[in-house]
Design an enzyme around this catalytic site. Structure first.
Site, PDB file in Angstrom:
ATOM      1  N   GLN A  14      -4.680  -1.136   9.722  1.00 47.65           N
ATOM      2  CA  GLN A  14      -4.568  -2.477   9.153  1.00 47.65           C
ATOM      3  C   GLN A  14      -5.172  -3.504  10.104  1.00 47.65           C
ATOM      4  O   GLN A  14      -4.810  -3.587  11.281  1.00 47.65           O
ATOM      5  CB  GLN A  14      -3.100  -2.810   8.872  1.00 47.65           C
ATOM      6  CG  GLN A  14      -2.876  -4.162   8.229  1.00 47.65           C
ATOM      7  CD  GLN A  14      -3.464  -4.249   6.837  1.00 47.65           C
ATOM      8  OE1 GLN A  14      -3.310  -3.341   6.027  1.00 47.65           O
ATOM      9  NE2 GLN A  14      -4.133  -5.347   6.542  1.00 47.65           N
ATOM     10  N   LYS A  23       0.831  -1.208   0.000  1.00 51.03           N
ATOM     11  CA  LYS A  23       0.000   0.000   0.000  1.00 51.03           C
ATOM     12  C   LYS A  23       0.863   1.255   0.000  1.00 51.03           C
ATOM     13  O   LYS A  23       0.598   2.204  -0.743  1.00 51.03           O
ATOM     14  CB  LYS A  23      -0.938  -0.015   1.214  1.00 51.03           C
ATOM     15  CG  LYS A  23      -2.035  -1.064   1.130  1.00 51.03           C
ATOM     16  CD  LYS A  23      -2.754  -1.246   2.453  1.00 51.03           C
ATOM     17  CE  LYS A  23      -3.785  -2.353   2.345  1.00 51.03           C
ATOM     18  NZ  LYS A  23      -4.409  -2.687   3.647  1.00 51.03           N
ATOM     19  N   ASP A  72     -11.076   2.937   4.195  1.00 49.09           N
ATOM     20  CA  ASP A  72     -11.515   1.542   4.133  1.00 49.09           C
ATOM     21  C   ASP A  72     -13.017   1.453   3.881  1.00 49.09           C
ATOM     22  O   ASP A  72     -13.523   0.420   3.444  1.00 49.09           O
ATOM     23  CB  ASP A  72     -11.178   0.813   5.441  1.00 49.09           C
ATOM     24  CG  ASP A  72      -9.971  -0.106   5.307  1.00 49.09           C
ATOM     25  OD1 ASP A  72      -9.653  -0.502   4.170  1.00 49.09           O
ATOM     26  OD2 ASP A  72      -9.364  -0.437   6.334  1.00 49.09           O
TER      27      ASP A  72
END
Length: 285
Positions: free
Chosen positions: A95, A51, A118
């Site tokens: 995460q 990422k 997200d």
């Protein structure tokens, strides 16, 4: 045929790089993403590295905050409060999974909805359900729809999409996205009766159950489009192998298109994370 997620992701990143350059030139804004990693989970570390690299490759700002596995929930909440108040940070990603002593839902709820790239915050879930254009949509479902369109064309109207799995991360949001594309949508799950018969009705079959090679050829209508969200590690012939929720070898000759694992939905998930960060910077930067 294989639906190439790597190429689709590369194409999307190229489009985003142009958008980033335009924002820098016209508004003096560079989209910024901060990824928070708690603990030493090896898979999470790989995801975060990918990422960070891809974020920087398209000209965005990428920061990584690494916290020890012993980090308390309160310490993580304080970190997020600081990022929420930092105007240079347009996207925040924590995460998952988190260590067991930290409540994931509480952490997700603490991220400012406008920075929740997200797309897991309840505010963004509600906006998605309402069809609001400024919703930050979960990345994997976005990728599923983009890949379906890449194979079938932009007009999915009237297609029957069957989703196996009802999670908040994939199953539910992807069903809403296909509804927005004027598909007829069926959500199947562990209590569904005669699951193979339901799946055989699908023009678009999305498998998101976390069970390796679960979907077989006799579950798939000839000519269907199969989107395999699963990422499962199994041992075969003495080696570790990554496989999806669909038995690829069994199904590939039955369908008109299928996403491979790896190289299908996975690359699109990261590309859509970048897309959400650019959108957050546009809307709230």
């Amino acid at each position: 045929m294989n639906i190439d997620g790597k190429q689709a992701a590369a194409d999307l990143r190229a489009e985003l790089a142009v958008e980033v350059a335009t924002m820098q030139a016209e508004r003096n804004i560079t989209p910024g993403l901060t990824v928070v990693l708690v603990g030493e989970d090896p898979a999470s570390q790989v995801y975060v590295r990918n990422k960070v690299k891809q974020t920087r490759d398209i000209g965005m700002i990428s920061n990584e905050i690494k916290l020890a596995d012993s980090t308390t929930e309160e310490e993580l909440l304080m970190t997020l409060a600081s990022l929420n108040n930092d105007a240079s940070v347009h996207g925040i990603l924590v995460q998952l999974p988190l260590p067991k002593h930290i409540n994931e839902q509480k952490i997700i709820a603490t991220i400012a909805p406008e920075k929740d790239v997200d797309g897991f915050h309840a505010m963004n879930s509600g906006r998605l359900l309402n069809g609001e254009s400024d919703a930050l949509v979960p990345c994997t479902p976005q990728g599923c729809v983009i890949l379906a369109k890449r194979h079938l064309g932009d007009d999915l109207s009237g297609k029957h999409a069957v989703i196996i799995g009802r999670s908040n991360i994939v199953g539910k949001p992807v069903s809403i996205l296909f509804l927005q594309e004027n598909c007829t949508v069926t959500i199947a799950h562990s209590r569904t009766q005669d699951l193979p018969a339901i799946c055989r009705q699908a023009d678009i079959l999305v498998a998101a159950v976390g069970r390796p090679e679960f979907v077989k050829a006799d579950w798939v209508k000839a000519g269907a489009t199969v989107i395999d969200v699963g990422i499962n590690r199994i041992e075969r012939d003495g080696k570790n192998k990554l496989v999806g929720d669909v038995d690829f070898a069994d199904v590939q000759d039955k369908c008109s298109g299928i996403t491979p694992v790896p190289g299908g939905v996975g690359p699109m998930t990261i590309a859509c994370l970048l897309k959400n960060t650019v959108a957050a910077a546009k809307n709230y930067g």
